[in-house]
Design a protein around this motif. Sequence first.
Motif, PDB file in Angstrom:
ATOM      1  N   LEU A  47      -2.836  -9.806   6.260  1.00  0.00           N
ATOM      2  CA  LEU A  47      -1.936  -8.694   5.992  1.00  0.00           C
ATOM      3  C   LEU A  47      -2.721  -7.406   5.777  1.00  0.00           C
ATOM      4  O   LEU A  47      -2.359  -6.351   6.308  1.00  0.00           O
ATOM      5  CB  LEU A  47      -1.073  -9.002   4.765  1.00  0.00           C
ATOM      6  CG  LEU A  47      -0.019  -7.981   4.389  1.00  0.00           C
ATOM      7  CD1 LEU A  47       0.963  -7.780   5.533  1.00  0.00           C
ATOM      8  CD2 LEU A  47       0.719  -8.413   3.143  1.00  0.00           C
ATOM      9  N   LYS A  81      -2.627  -3.986   8.074  1.00  0.00           N
ATOM     10  CA  LYS A  81      -2.397  -2.663   7.488  1.00  0.00           C
ATOM     11  C   LYS A  81      -3.498  -1.696   7.903  1.00  0.00           C
ATOM     12  O   LYS A  81      -3.248  -0.538   8.193  1.00  0.00           O
ATOM     13  CB  LYS A  81      -2.342  -2.749   5.961  1.00  0.00           C
ATOM     14  CG  LYS A  81      -1.055  -3.338   5.427  1.00  0.00           C
ATOM     15  CD  LYS A  81      -1.094  -3.371   3.921  1.00  0.00           C
ATOM     16  CE  LYS A  81       0.121  -4.036   3.328  1.00  0.00           C
ATOM     17  NZ  LYS A  81       0.053  -4.125   1.872  1.00  0.00           N
ATOM     18  N   GLY A  85      -0.613  -0.870  10.924  1.00  0.00           N
ATOM     19  CA  GLY A  85       0.674  -1.324  10.400  1.00  0.00           C
ATOM     20  C   GLY A  85       1.666  -1.721  11.450  1.00  0.00           C
ATOM     21  O   GLY A  85       1.525  -2.743  12.081  1.00  0.00           O
ATOM     22  N   ASP A  86       2.702  -0.905  11.660  1.00  0.00           N
ATOM     23  CA  ASP A  86       3.872  -1.253  12.445  1.00  0.00           C
ATOM     24  C   ASP A  86       3.525  -1.435  13.916  1.00  0.00           C
ATOM     25  O   ASP A  86       3.131  -0.492  14.584  1.00  0.00           O
ATOM     26  CB  ASP A  86       4.907  -0.134  12.287  1.00  0.00           C
ATOM     27  CG  ASP A  86       6.225  -0.474  12.941  1.00  0.00           C
ATOM     28  OD1 ASP A  86       6.508  -1.680  13.096  1.00  0.00           O
ATOM     29  OD2 ASP A  86       6.975   0.462  13.274  1.00  0.00           O
ATOM     30  N   LYS A 114      10.731   4.487   8.597  1.00  0.00           N
ATOM     31  CA  LYS A 114      10.656   3.041   8.717  1.00  0.00           C
ATOM     32  C   LYS A 114       9.397   2.499   8.036  1.00  0.00           C
ATOM     33  O   LYS A 114       9.387   1.393   7.504  1.00  0.00           O
ATOM     34  CB  LYS A 114      10.661   2.671  10.197  1.00  0.00           C
ATOM     35  CG  LYS A 114      10.848   1.213  10.469  1.00  0.00           C
ATOM     36  CD  LYS A 114      10.961   1.003  11.976  1.00  0.00           C
ATOM     37  CE  LYS A 114      11.229  -0.436  12.309  1.00  0.00           C
ATOM     38  NZ  LYS A 114      11.312  -0.659  13.731  1.00  0.00           N
ATOM     39  N   LEU A 115       8.323   3.262   8.035  1.00  0.00           N
ATOM     40  CA  LEU A 115       7.061   2.820   7.460  1.00  0.00           C
ATOM     41  C   LEU A 115       6.959   3.114   5.972  1.00  0.00           C
ATOM     42  O   LEU A 115       5.999   2.727   5.336  1.00  0.00           O
ATOM     43  CB  LEU A 115       5.883   3.509   8.167  1.00  0.00           C
ATOM     44  CG  LEU A 115       5.675   3.181   9.635  1.00  0.00           C
ATOM     45  CD1 LEU A 115       4.558   4.034  10.204  1.00  0.00           C
ATOM     46  CD2 LEU A 115       5.363   1.725   9.825  1.00  0.00           C
ATOM     47  N   GLN A 147       5.236 -13.899  11.840  1.00  0.00           N
ATOM     48  CA  GLN A 147       3.827 -13.724  11.484  1.00  0.00           C
ATOM     49  C   GLN A 147       3.327 -14.910  10.662  1.00  0.00           C
ATOM     50  O   GLN A 147       2.222 -15.404  10.878  1.00  0.00           O
ATOM     51  CB  GLN A 147       3.650 -12.427  10.704  1.00  0.00           C
ATOM     52  CG  GLN A 147       2.215 -12.137  10.340  1.00  0.00           C
ATOM     53  CD  GLN A 147       2.065 -10.825   9.585  1.00  0.00           C
ATOM     54  OE1 GLN A 147       3.010 -10.068   9.449  1.00  0.00           O
ATOM     55  NE2 GLN A 147       0.881 -10.567   9.091  1.00  0.00           N
ATOM     56  N   GLY A 154       3.564  -2.162   3.792  1.00  0.00           N
ATOM     57  CA  GLY A 154       3.706  -3.400   4.543  1.00  0.00           C
ATOM     58  C   GLY A 154       5.020  -4.101   4.277  1.00  0.00           C
ATOM     59  O   GLY A 154       5.410  -4.995   5.007  1.00  0.00           O
ATOM     60  N   GLN A 204       8.609  -4.528   6.931  1.00  0.00           N
ATOM     61  CA  GLN A 204       8.873  -5.404   8.060  1.00  0.00           C
ATOM     62  C   GLN A 204      10.191  -6.142   7.842  1.00  0.00           C
ATOM     63  O   GLN A 204      10.542  -6.490   6.718  1.00  0.00           O
ATOM     64  CB  GLN A 204       7.756  -6.436   8.211  1.00  0.00           C
ATOM     65  CG  GLN A 204       6.456  -5.870   8.671  1.00  0.00           C
ATOM     66  CD  GLN A 204       5.414  -6.961   8.852  1.00  0.00           C
ATOM     67  OE1 GLN A 204       5.520  -8.035   8.278  1.00  0.00           O
ATOM     68  NE2 GLN A 204       4.411  -6.668   9.651  1.00  0.00           N
ATOM     69  N   ASP A 205      10.896  -6.400   8.939  1.00  0.00           N
ATOM     70  CA  ASP A 205      12.115  -7.177   8.775  1.00  0.00           C
ATOM     71  C   ASP A 205      11.752  -8.653   8.600  1.00  0.00           C
ATOM     72  O   ASP A 205      10.662  -9.086   8.954  1.00  0.00           O
ATOM     73  CB  ASP A 205      13.097  -6.914   9.919  1.00  0.00           C
ATOM     74  CG  ASP A 205      12.734  -7.598  11.232  1.00  0.00           C
ATOM     75  OD1 ASP A 205      12.041  -8.613  11.211  1.00  0.00           O
ATOM     76  OD2 ASP A 205      13.183  -7.122  12.283  1.00  0.00           O
ATOM     77  N   GLN A 234      10.240 -10.655  11.584  1.00  0.00           N
ATOM     78  CA  GLN A 234       8.831 -10.387  11.881  1.00  0.00           C
ATOM     79  C   GLN A 234       7.926 -11.084  10.875  1.00  0.00           C
ATOM     80  O   GLN A 234       6.882 -11.622  11.243  1.00  0.00           O
ATOM     81  CB  GLN A 234       8.561  -8.889  11.868  1.00  0.00           C
ATOM     82  CG  GLN A 234       9.104  -8.150  13.061  1.00  0.00           C
ATOM     83  CD  GLN A 234       8.840  -6.665  12.970  1.00  0.00           C
ATOM     84  OE1 GLN A 234       8.646  -6.122  11.890  1.00  0.00           O
ATOM     85  NE2 GLN A 234       8.845  -5.989  14.113  1.00  0.00           N
ATOM     86  N   GLN A 235       8.308 -11.063   9.617  1.00  0.00           N
ATOM     87  CA  GLN A 235       7.498 -11.722   8.592  1.00  0.00           C
ATOM     88  C   GLN A 235       7.441 -13.221   8.840  1.00  0.00           C
ATOM     89  O   GLN A 235       6.382 -13.845   8.714  1.00  0.00           O
ATOM     90  CB  GLN A 235       8.067 -11.440   7.201  1.00  0.00           C
ATOM     91  CG  GLN A 235       7.869 -10.013   6.751  1.00  0.00           C
ATOM     92  CD  GLN A 235       8.511  -9.729   5.407  1.00  0.00           C
ATOM     93  OE1 GLN A 235       9.313 -10.513   4.909  1.00  0.00           O
ATOM     94  NE2 GLN A 235       8.159  -8.595   4.821  1.00  0.00           N
TER      95      GLN A 235
END
Length: 141
Positions: free
Chosen positions: A14, A18, A22-23, A32-33, A48, A37, A40-41, A44-45
Amino acid sequence: MEDSELAKIRQARLEQLKAQGGDPGGGGAGPKLGGGGGGQDPAQQRQQAEAEARQSMLNQILQPEAADRLGRIRLVKEQRATEVENRLIMLAQSGQLRAKVTEDQLKELLNAVADNKEEEKIVVSRRKGWDDDDDDDLFDL
């Protein structure tokens, strides 16, 4: 013990993401940012986390030389590398792997996957066209 190691790996990954910017969607979406960190929706998490768990399992399954070879294969044929990874994970989960996979064993597995692909090839045979020179003798003038 393994959970703490996995948590450390996730945290390090993570931090690495970053540091890289990041995004992955990018595009200059400032709001959005906003939260770092945590923006994220959940999909996505989850994706990942699954990728990290998959990579962790592969690191436990493969010797370093085999992992390097699989990485090089991924650069050329990502789908084939994914197929081999899926098969390795399946073998490990079913208990069929007794030790770490060597580079030679990985080559054998790659050949088995390649053999399966050859059986699936489609052969197209075309009919002779109207412009075929063999038929010229039919029209004697």
